[in-house]
Design an enzyme around this catalytic site. Structure first.
Site, short mmCIF file in Angstrom:
data_model
loop_
_atom_site.label_atom_id
_atom_site.label_comp_id
_atom_site.label_asym_id
_atom_site.label_seq_id
_atom_site.Cartn_x
_atom_site.Cartn_y
_atom_site.Cartn_z
N GLY A 65 -7.88 11.88 8.11
CA GLY A 65 -7.27 10.65 8.58
C GLY A 65 -7.82 10.15 9.90
O GLY A 65 -8.87 10.59 10.38
N SER A 66 -7.08 9.24 10.51
CA SER A 66 -7.50 8.56 11.72
C SER A 66 -7.51 9.50 12.93
O SER A 66 -6.75 10.46 13.01
CB SER A 66 -6.55 7.38 12.00
OG SER A 66 -6.74 6.87 13.30
#
Length: 259
Positions: free
Chosen positions: A56-57
């Site tokens: 993810g981010s």
């Protein structure tokens, strides 16, 4: 049992394992003010949080820091393979972290000591039992699989290689030959291949398994009471059979390459 991994973030803690299968994103995966996992599965506050790897981010790193600010961060993090997001989050949040360990050997509720300085994970609630596991390969290129009774404690009803515990003051090779004779009445000489030990977790036991391979004639086994049936199976078909003890296919294929 102590698992040697790689030190990622320093610190040493003891805690209870909360484990997820697969990868995990801190951004969207956890409530930073409570520690609750958004998809269910528990609360990571004060737990030793175990999962394969992060995803993810990059904001996920700051979610980990936010968990620390709210007093809801995990006591430690264990990964199979660390990546930048979780590594950064662990470091800036002072969360001990270790990777490069076999997380299949860890279960929910385990009492563990995580040492982020030495890169070790100690599992405190298990016992280790040393066993040999032998693949008998006949001239047709098939491997003997034995059917375990449904009443045994270890892997009931599963198919397995010839296996058994190593007795006190017994060599591994002698144990392998003895177990083959006891369970099949097939006499073997020197092994044709062997591998370093593998480790398999089953409830509160970690089996330290020493694999051997023996070439044998095309003869059928005479079983004792430890098994209820047998089948000769091609090595490439072992992985497809879900009733076979885990990791058997990988072990057999690796030994075949040594022939």
């Amino acid at each position: 049992m102590i698992l040697q991994g790689r030190a990622i973030s320093s610190g040493k803690v003891e805690g209870c394992v909360l484990k997820l299968n697969g990868t995990f994103s801190f951004l969207g995966g956890v409530n930073a003010s409570t520690g609750d996992l958004n998809a269910g599965g528990g609360n990571i506050a004060g737990k030793v949080f175990v999962f394969h790897s992060g995803k993810g981010s990059t904001v996920g790193s700051f979610v980990m820091y936010d968990l620390m600010v709210h007093g809801k961060s995990p006591a430690a993090v264990i990964n199979s393979s660390a990546e930048t997001i979780v590594t950064t989050g662990a470091v800036i949040s002072s969360i001990p972290m270790v990777d490069n360990v076999d997380i299949d050997l860890l279960l929910d509720g385990d009492d563990v000591i995580v040492d982020g300085d030495s890169g070790t994970v100690e599992i405190r609630n298990v016992k280790i039992i040393k066993v040999v596991s032998s693949a008998l390969l006949n001239k047709s290129g098939k491997v003997l699989m034995l059917k375990r009774p449904d009443t045994v404690k270890s892997f009931p009803g599963r198919k397995s290689l010839v296996a058994g515990k190593v007795e006190s003051n017994e060599s591994l090779e002698s144990a392998a030959s003895r177990e083959i004779m006891e369970e099949t009445q097939i006499r073997v000489s020197k092994p044709d291949a062997c591998l370093p030990p593998i480790y398999v977790r089953e409830m509160d036991v970690i089996w330290e398994v020493y694999p051997f391979l023996f070439k044998v004639e095309d003869q059928d086994p005479v079983l004792n009471k430890e098994n209820t049936g047998y089948e000769w199976i091609k090595p490439d078909e072992i992985k497809k059979d879900q009733s076979i003890v885990p990791q058997t296919s990988d072990v057999v294929n690796k030994m075949m390459k040594h022939l």
